[in-house]
Write an enzyme that holds these catalytic residues in place. Structure first.
Site, short mmCIF file in Angstrom:
data_model
loop_
_atom_site.label_atom_id
_atom_site.label_comp_id
_atom_site.label_asym_id
_atom_site.label_seq_id
_atom_site.Cartn_x
_atom_site.Cartn_y
_atom_site.Cartn_z
N GLU A 123 -1.38 -1.31 -4.80
CA GLU A 123 -2.59 -0.52 -5.00
C GLU A 123 -2.39 0.48 -6.13
OE1 GLU A 123 -5.25 2.74 -2.59
OE2 GLU A 123 -4.53 0.99 -1.47
N ASP B 202 0.88 -1.16 0.00
CA ASP B 202 0.00 0.00 0.00
C ASP B 202 0.92 1.22 0.00
OD1 ASP B 202 -2.20 1.72 0.24
OD2 ASP B 202 -2.10 1.67 2.43
N ASP C 148 -2.31 1.04 7.35
CA ASP C 148 -1.53 0.82 6.13
C ASP C 148 -1.18 -0.65 5.95
OD1 ASP C 148 -1.30 3.62 5.25
OD2 ASP C 148 -0.14 3.86 7.09
#
Length: 182
Positions: free
Chosen positions: A69, A7, A141
């Site tokens: 992502e 991420d 996160d």
């Protein structure tokens, strides 16, 4: 198959690693790479920390594939550009480690993990905790990164079936014809 999820973030990048064996997904590790200790104006140093941090995690845990992502444009274009550079540093670290990188949107990850694409971060944290039988909630996160790894674990079966059913060979003739790449 060992999967690393990333991420990306310029201040904090989350990572999560899971093992997939058959339909079983088990937790391996998760955490964050932080650049808050580096001056905000020193972008190259921050990107170096992200690149080296991802490389170190890949070396330590030896994943087979990666999922990252996809970043969309935020309200602030400057923030989007900076986030894109952080994402690029992470992807560069993964591909220089010879990993295949799959990309998923936050909506796809939330749909796969929570069942609702507009889920809140707390819902993602709770479902990741449940799916991986963790003793406590992971950080936001790290939970997103674990969610990306879980998403790829679910999607990889579908990708395998599609590849077996279709000719997925890369075209080499006319690769740059009229400015297109195949």
């Amino acid at each position: 198959m060992r999967i690393i999820g990333i991420d990306p973030g310029l201040r904090t990048t989350g990572f999560g690693i899971v093992d997939k064996q058959g339909s079983s997904i088990t937790y391996v590790a998760s955490g964050t790479i932080a650049t808050a200790h580096i001056d905000k104006g020193d972008l190259p140093a921050r990107l170096k920390v992200l690149f080296e941090g991802v490389k170190e995690i890949v070396t330590r845990y030896e994943p087979d594939v990666a999922s990252v992502e996809i970043v969309f444009v935020n309200v602030n274009p400057q923030s989007t550009l900076l986030l894109g550079q952080a994402r690029g540093a992470c992807i560069a670290a993964l591909v220089t480690s010879d990993l295949i990188v799959s990309e998923y949107t936050a909506l796809q990850m939330k749909q796969a993990v929570v069942g609702y694409g507009r889920a809140e971060k707390a819902q993602v944290q709770d479902m990741v905790k449940r799916l991986l039988a963790l003793p406590a909630l992971p950080g936001k996160d790290a939970a997103d990164a674990l969610g990306l790894a879980i998403t790829h674990a679910h999607a990889s079966d579908s990708f395998g079936r599609l590849a077996a059913a279709a000719n997925t060979q890369r075209r080499t003739s006319a690769m740059f014809k009229a400015g297109r790449s195949y």
